[in-house]
Enzyme design. Structure first.
Site, PDB file in Angstrom:
ATOM      1  N   CYS A 169       0.898  -1.298  -0.055  1.00 25.89           N
ATOM      2  CA  CYS A 169      -0.109  -0.015   0.063  1.00 25.89           C
ATOM      3  C   CYS A 169       0.906   1.154  -0.097  1.00 25.89           C
ATOM      4  CB  CYS A 169      -1.036   0.205   1.176  1.00 25.89           C
ATOM      5  SG  CYS A 169      -1.945  -1.270   1.357  1.00 25.89           S
ATOM      6  N   HIS A 309      -2.912   8.216   6.065  1.00 30.48           N
ATOM      7  CA  HIS A 309      -3.055   6.808   5.834  1.00 30.48           C
ATOM      8  C   HIS A 309      -4.151   6.155   6.288  1.00 30.48           C
ATOM      9  CE1 HIS A 309      -1.942   3.151   3.691  1.00 30.48           C
ATOM     10  NE2 HIS A 309      -2.158   2.484   4.788  1.00 30.48           N
ATOM     11  N   GLU A 320      -0.250   5.265  13.592  1.00 32.09           N
ATOM     12  CA  GLU A 320      -0.103   6.780  12.753  1.00 32.09           C
ATOM     13  C   GLU A 320      -0.264   7.936  13.695  1.00 32.09           C
ATOM     14  OE1 GLU A 320      -1.060   8.760   8.385  1.00 32.09           O
ATOM     15  OE2 GLU A 320      -2.397   7.157   9.203  1.00 32.09           O
ATOM     16  N   LYS A 341      -9.732   7.995   2.901  1.00 32.25           N
ATOM     17  CA  LYS A 341     -10.001   6.512   2.788  1.00 32.25           C
ATOM     18  C   LYS A 341     -11.570   6.548   3.077  1.00 32.25           C
ATOM     19  CE  LYS A 341      -5.587   4.475   2.501  1.00 32.25           C
ATOM     20  NZ  LYS A 341      -4.492   5.494   2.969  1.00 32.25           N
ATOM     21  N   HIS A 346      -9.823   1.920   0.301  1.00 29.94           N
ATOM     22  CA  HIS A 346      -8.643   1.659   0.368  1.00 29.94           C
ATOM     23  C   HIS A 346      -8.174   1.064  -0.786  1.00 29.94           C
ATOM     24  CE1 HIS A 346      -4.439   0.978   1.373  1.00 29.94           C
ATOM     25  NE2 HIS A 346      -4.432   0.253   2.532  1.00 29.94           N
ATOM     26  N   PHE A 407       1.884  -3.456   4.073  1.00 26.15           N
ATOM     27  CA  PHE A 407       2.264  -4.593   4.504  1.00 26.15           C
ATOM     28  C   PHE A 407       3.661  -4.930   4.163  1.00 26.15           C
ATOM     29  CE2 PHE A 407      -2.166  -6.957   4.178  1.00 26.15           C
ATOM     30  CZ  PHE A 407      -2.550  -6.313   5.057  1.00 26.15           C
TER      31      PHE A 407
END
Length: 421
Positions: A169, A309, A320, A341, A346, A407
């Site tokens: 991502c 994010h 975050e 998002k 996402h 990831f």
């Protein structure tokens, strides 16, 4: 004596997007500001057997609106989306390649998982007919993640740098950062950067469900993506692509191009913690943001806006926020934060590109999209934070930051500045 490298200034001169809330940049931006949710019941296959039965699909998409039938057959959906977005960006930047040195124009275009839909279909077909296996002759070229970057280059005759960063991502944010690095070092004049993903398939939904990563709020799916909310229960998967024309300021001035924003920094790091989970204290995110700000030669106090994010996962949102609270500390109440998002879902490898686009437009227009669906902020989040809840915000932005985490522990932070000639 070695000649000192003089860093070039780098700007954004073109934008293109196809997203769950708009099939072009104007529609996308208008709906972001309106706070439109892109979530809907999955229409592409029967999702009733899955724990999650909704996603952020591109609405009323027909490949034949963009490609002839023969061409469409050769392209996985993720490549179709990327070509649509890149073509819009090229037109927006008014690039005439016949008048430019195409040896100095490149493509750095990402996808986290490439032709997932094609791979799934071909394997199912093989399993159902393994006594007489027949694979599509375009099977391999449709599934490879770098096929899109190569196709953009081939279609436009661009002979500069060409590759596909794959960092889950964080992929397309790193595409933009790498384009910035090539251009500021004088290795290219123009690069088409971005990312694309088409992950709304049975295997994808089933796989993410098995990981317990996605929201299962089937009763109220339009508000399921709720970053920072106490009741968030996972991300909502989306699809689409974003493309940005990254260009040296010298080249942009020669062409008399319009400029959306200046790219001034790109921070990259690793959480070095877990293959899917972010570090609980946000160590990688903190380092990426710190590195980007340092490269931009500014201080944290100069950041006016953060496009977070913020995927709407329990651990991810908090890690975050912890990184933001630590880095910006005394300046928290002066920074505006939003989570787009909440509207788009996402887009995995494509998400950083569409968020870079919205961040560019925030810098250009002094408007910040809202964070929708969040009604009860997690009590672990500081009340000092301005999370842009429920409605757009007007704010003059000199410097903005856009975060992407993937990831594998991949962390990327892009720093954009209001362009001043």
């Amino acid at each position: 004596m070695k000649k000192k490298t003089i860093m070039k200034r780098v700007v954004v001169t073109g934008l293109g997007a196809i997203t769950p809330i708009g099939k072009n940049v104007k529609e996308y931006w208008d709906n972001l500001l309106k706070g439109v949710s892109g979530a809907n019941k999955i229409t592409r296959f029967d999702a009733n057997k899955f724990k999650t039965q909704f996603a952020c699909e591109i609405k009323n998409y027909d490949a034949l609106d963009y490609f002839d039938r023969k061409e469409a057959r050769k392209l996985d959906r993720f490549s179709q989306y990327g070509l649509i977005a890149s073509e819009e960006a090229i037109k927006d930047a008014e690039l005439e390649f016949s008048k430019l040195d195409t040896n100095r124009i490149g493509v750095i275009f990402s996808s986290g998982i490439g032709g997932f839909e094609t791979f799934e279909k071909e394997i199912i077909d093989y399993t159902n007919n393994h006594f007489n296996p027949r694979f599509n002759p375009f099977f391999i070229t449709k599934i490879i993640s770098n096929g899109l970057s190569g196709t953009i280059s081939i279609n436009n005759g661009l002979r500069g740098v060409n590759y596909c960063p794959v960092t889950a991502c964080a992929s397309s944010t790193q595409s933009v950062i790498q384009a910035f690095n090539y251009i500021r070092l004088g290795k290219a004049d123009i690069i088409i950067a971005g990312g694309s993903e088409a992950p709304i398939t049975e295997a994808s939904i089933g796989g993410f469900n098995a990981m317990k990563a996605m929201s299962t709020n089937n009763e109220d799916y339009s508000s399921a993506s709720k970053p920072f909310d106490k009741k968030r229960d996972g991300f909502v998967v989306g699809e689409g692509a974003g493309a940005l024309i990254i260009e040296s300021l010298d080249s942009a001035i020669r062409r008399n191009a319009k400029i959306y924003a200046e790219v001034v920094g790109g921070g990259e790091s690793s959480d070095a913690y877990h293959i899917t989970g972010t570090h609980p204290e946000g160590l990688g995110g903190y380092l990426a943001m710190q590195n980007g700000i340092s490269e931009a030669n500014i201080t944290p106090k100069e950041i006016d806006y953060i496009n977070a994010h913020a995927t709407s996962t329990g651990l991810g949102d908090l890690s975050e926020i912890k990184a933001i609270e630590k880095l910006f500390d005394s300046n928290l109440d002066k920074i505006q934060i939003s989570a787009t998002k909440s509207m788009t879902g996402h887009l995995l490898g494509g998400t950083g590109a569409i968020e870079a686009i919205s961040t560019c437009l925030s810098v250009k227009t002094a408007m910040i999209p809202p964070t929708i669906n969040t009604t009860e902020v997690d009590e672990k989040i500081s009340k000092k934070l301005n999370l842009s809840l429920g409605k757009k915000t007007s704010k003059d932005i000199n410097y903005a930051l856009s975060n992407s985490f993937g990831f594998g522990g991949h962390c990327a932070a892009l720093i954009l500045k209001k362009y001043v000639g």
